[in-house]
Design an enzyme around this catalytic site. Sequence first.
Site, short mmCIF file in Angstrom:
data_model
loop_
_atom_site.label_atom_id
_atom_site.label_comp_id
_atom_site.label_asym_id
_atom_site.label_seq_id
_atom_site.Cartn_x
_atom_site.Cartn_y
_atom_site.Cartn_z
N ILE A 111 0.90 -1.15 0.00
CA ILE A 111 0.00 0.00 0.00
C ILE A 111 0.94 1.20 0.00
O ILE A 111 1.52 1.55 1.03
CB ILE A 111 -0.95 -0.01 1.21
CG1 ILE A 111 -1.88 -1.23 1.14
CG2 ILE A 111 -1.77 1.29 1.25
CD1 ILE A 111 -2.88 -1.34 2.27
N PRO A 112 1.14 1.82 -1.17
CA PRO A 112 2.28 2.70 -1.40
C PRO A 112 2.17 4.12 -0.82
O PRO A 112 2.11 5.11 -1.56
CB PRO A 112 2.38 2.73 -2.92
CG PRO A 112 0.96 2.57 -3.37
CD PRO A 112 0.35 1.62 -2.38
N CYS A 113 2.21 4.22 0.48
CA CYS A 113 2.19 5.54 1.11
C CYS A 113 3.46 6.33 0.79
O CYS A 113 3.47 7.56 0.90
CB CYS A 113 1.99 5.42 2.62
SG CYS A 113 3.21 4.41 3.46
N HIS A 114 4.51 5.64 0.33
CA HIS A 114 5.75 6.33 -0.04
C HIS A 114 5.55 7.22 -1.27
O HIS A 114 6.37 8.09 -1.53
CB HIS A 114 6.89 5.32 -0.28
CG HIS A 114 6.64 4.35 -1.38
ND1 HIS A 114 5.92 3.19 -1.18
CD2 HIS A 114 6.99 4.38 -2.70
CE1 HIS A 114 5.86 2.53 -2.34
NE2 HIS A 114 6.50 3.23 -3.26
#
Length: 162
Positions: free
Chosen positions: A120-123
Site C-alpha cells: 500500500i504505497p504511502c511512499h
Amino acid sequence: MPIYHHPTPIGTAVITEQDGYITAISVNGDDQPTNIDAPNQTLLTAIEQLDEYFAGKRLVFDLPLKPEGTRFQQEVWQHLQTIPFGSTVTYTQQSRQMQQPLAIRAIAAANGKNKLWIVIPCHRVIGSGGELTGYAGEIWRKKWLLEHEAKIAGVGQLSLLL
C-alpha cells in the site's frame, strides 16, 4: 500469527500473516533475525512478490491483504493503491482526489498508520513543495523506493527535495 523476516535492498522486511491474509509489512534495520519456521504459502507469495518488485519485475501487488484500521483509514489506504507505480501525489492532491480537501492532516495521519509498506504505497505521497515527508521507514527509504520506481517506470530520476 506467523511472522517472517526477509532481506531486501532497503533492510529486512518483516511480513506478518494471519488467517491467510498479509496484515503487515514493514522494513527494519539491516539485521536479519533468524526465522524459526518456514513461511506458509501466503508468506511465500508475499516474499516472491516483494522480490519481483525489488528486481523491477512487479509494478502491482496481488496479495490477500487485511489491514486493520478505521473506516476512514481503510478509505485512505484504498486510495493509496490507485496511485500509479512511478508516480507521486502530494497530500493536498490526495485529499482533493478523495473529495475531502479539508482533511489533509487526517489523511496524512492515516497514511502514517499504514502497516503494509510498499504494497500500500504511502511512499508515493510527498509534500506540496516536492519534499519527502512523513515516512515511518525513514526518509532515505522513501527516496530509494521513489527513485527505484521512477527508473523502472522510465520516468527518469524524480526531482526530490530533502
